[in-house]
Design a protein around this motif. Structure first.
Motif, mmCIF file in Angstrom:
data_model
loop_
_atom_site.group_PDB
_atom_site.id
_atom_site.type_symbol
_atom_site.label_atom_id
_atom_site.label_comp_id
_atom_site.label_asym_id
_atom_site.label_seq_id
_atom_site.Cartn_x
_atom_site.Cartn_y
_atom_site.Cartn_z
ATOM 1 N N SER B 95 0.855 -1.182 0.000
ATOM 2 C CA SER B 95 0.000 0.000 0.000
ATOM 3 C C SER B 95 0.889 1.228 0.000
ATOM 4 O O SER B 95 2.072 1.166 0.362
ATOM 5 C CB SER B 95 -0.931 0.005 1.218
ATOM 6 O OG SER B 95 -0.205 0.133 2.422
ATOM 7 N N GLY B 97 0.257 3.915 1.776
ATOM 8 C CA GLY B 97 0.200 4.576 3.066
ATOM 9 C C GLY B 97 -0.241 3.591 4.122
ATOM 10 O O GLY B 97 -0.628 2.459 3.802
ATOM 11 N N ASP B 98 -0.215 4.004 5.349
ATOM 12 C CA ASP B 98 -0.617 3.096 6.437
ATOM 13 C C ASP B 98 -1.818 3.630 7.202
ATOM 14 O O ASP B 98 -2.107 3.181 8.306
ATOM 15 C CB ASP B 98 0.543 2.846 7.393
ATOM 16 C CG ASP B 98 0.869 4.082 8.232
ATOM 17 O OD1 ASP B 98 1.433 3.907 9.330
ATOM 18 O OD2 ASP B 98 0.554 5.204 7.789
ATOM 19 N N SER B 99 -2.520 4.582 6.630
ATOM 20 C CA SER B 99 -3.709 5.051 7.328
ATOM 21 C C SER B 99 -4.853 4.075 7.098
ATOM 22 O O SER B 99 -4.777 3.205 6.227
ATOM 23 C CB SER B 99 -4.108 6.440 6.820
ATOM 24 O OG SER B 99 -4.746 6.322 5.570
ATOM 25 N N THR B 100 -5.897 4.260 7.856
ATOM 26 C CA THR B 100 -7.030 3.341 7.746
ATOM 27 C C THR B 100 -7.735 3.452 6.404
ATOM 28 O O THR B 100 -8.498 2.573 6.040
ATOM 29 C CB THR B 100 -8.026 3.614 8.869
ATOM 30 O OG1 THR B 100 -8.264 5.012 8.937
ATOM 31 C CG2 THR B 100 -7.495 3.126 10.202
ATOM 32 N N THR B 101 -7.484 4.530 5.669
ATOM 33 C CA THR B 101 -8.153 4.685 4.378
ATOM 34 C C THR B 101 -7.361 4.066 3.231
ATOM 35 O O THR B 101 -7.869 3.973 2.121
ATOM 36 C CB THR B 101 -8.387 6.169 4.061
ATOM 37 O OG1 THR B 101 -7.113 6.836 4.029
ATOM 38 C CG2 THR B 101 -9.262 6.820 5.116
ATOM 39 N N ASP B 102 -6.139 3.667 3.483
ATOM 40 C CA ASP B 102 -5.314 3.131 2.397
ATOM 41 C C ASP B 102 -5.679 1.699 2.069
ATOM 42 O O ASP B 102 -6.002 0.907 2.947
ATOM 43 C CB ASP B 102 -3.834 3.219 2.779
ATOM 44 C CG ASP B 102 -3.337 4.645 2.784
ATOM 45 O OD1 ASP B 102 -2.859 5.102 3.835
ATOM 46 O OD2 ASP B 102 -3.462 5.308 1.736
ATOM 47 N N THR B 103 -5.593 1.373 0.818
ATOM 48 C CA THR B 103 -5.961 0.040 0.337
ATOM 49 C C THR B 103 -4.715 -0.801 0.158
ATOM 50 O O THR B 103 -3.718 -0.343 -0.410
ATOM 51 C CB THR B 103 -6.702 0.138 -1.001
ATOM 52 O OG1 THR B 103 -7.887 0.908 -0.804
ATOM 53 C CG2 THR B 103 -7.067 -1.236 -1.528
ATOM 54 N N GLN B 104 -4.763 -2.030 0.628
ATOM 55 C CA GLN B 104 -3.695 -2.988 0.378
ATOM 56 C C GLN B 104 -4.020 -3.765 -0.897
ATOM 57 O O GLN B 104 -5.122 -4.292 -1.045
ATOM 58 C CB GLN B 104 -3.552 -3.944 1.561
ATOM 59 C CG GLN B 104 -3.066 -3.254 2.824
ATOM 60 C CD GLN B 104 -2.968 -4.183 4.013
ATOM 61 O OE1 GLN B 104 -2.856 -5.395 3.872
ATOM 62 N NE2 GLN B 104 -3.007 -3.611 5.207
#
Lengths: 115, 115
Positions: B95, B97-104
């Motif tokens: 991903s 980013g590592d925020s909760t909105t980022d998609t893996q």
């Protein structure tokens, strides 16, 4: 602890009919929910996610999911199923831990769309 | 569309041997993950990696396992002294980013069979 449940191992739908794949979640705090699909011999493909805002989330391949806070559900839907939608579908919740995130997956639901 | 790639698609090894599973994450992504799926079971998190360090690991990820980013493009999972119960599908994800909105985004997986 965060968790997701997919109560159906398999869903059978006739082509052209609407489909629903169910997911319920248990989280502390705001839920961040995802749907992935796995086609045979392929990896997990991202379909859609709910972060905040509208309860109806639209995603890839005509899929959408409805977030229902009171029922703690995030069911995946499609108005008209295609045979090519037959695959394994996973619901997941994002767990925030120490600033880094991991996905916690449900057991998966196999969708079979019959001609 | 950029994809996560993994090699090999299938690895067969003898118990006690070491294996290295390779992944090429999406080029501008900075956060990398390994998950595994034992046949018939849930996809489960193993480890996350950022800035050349492990950021989180599960209880599964013991001293038998290690991860490395040996160059600017590859991300590897090494399993030492493999056991029968290590047989599973191993998925790499990345991903940006590592925020909760980022998609893996996941790769197609490597099926590891330990004999």
């Amino acid at each position: 602890a965060q968790s997701v449940a997919q109560p159906e191992d398999q869903v059978n739908v006739a082509e052209g009919n609407p489909l629903t794949v169910k997911c319920t979640y248990s989280v502390s705090g705001n839920p961040y929910l995802f749907w992935y699909v796995q086609y045979p011999n392929r990896g997990l493909q991202f379909l859609l996610k709910y972060i905040t805002g509208d309860n109806l989330v639209k995603g890839s391949y005509g899929f959408e999911a409805e977030f229902n806070k009171s029922q703690t559900s995030f069911h995946l839907k499609k108005p008209s199923a295609l045979v090519s939608d037959s695959a394994l579908y996973f619901c997941a919740v994002r767990r925030l831990s120490g600033g880094y995130n991991k996905l916690i997956f449900g057991a998966g639901t196999r969708l079979a769309v019959h001609p | 569309e950029p994809e996560v790639t993994q090699t090999p698609s299938h690895q067969v090894t003898q118990m006690g041997q070491e294996v290295i599973l390779r992944c090429v994450p999406i080029s501008n992504h900075l956060y990398f993950y390994w998950y595994r799926q034992i046949l018939g079971q849930k996809v489960e998190f193993l480890v996350s990696f950022y800035n050349n360090e492990i950021s989180e690991k599960s209880e599964i990820f013991d001293d038998q396992f290690s991860v490395e980013r040996p160059d600017g493009s590859n991300f590897t999972l090494k399993i030492r002294s493999t056991k029968l119960e290590d047989s599973a599908m191993y998925f790499c994800a990345s991903s940006d980013g590592d925020s909760t909105t980022d998609t893996q985004y996941f790769g197609p997986g490597t099926r590891l069979t330990v004999l």
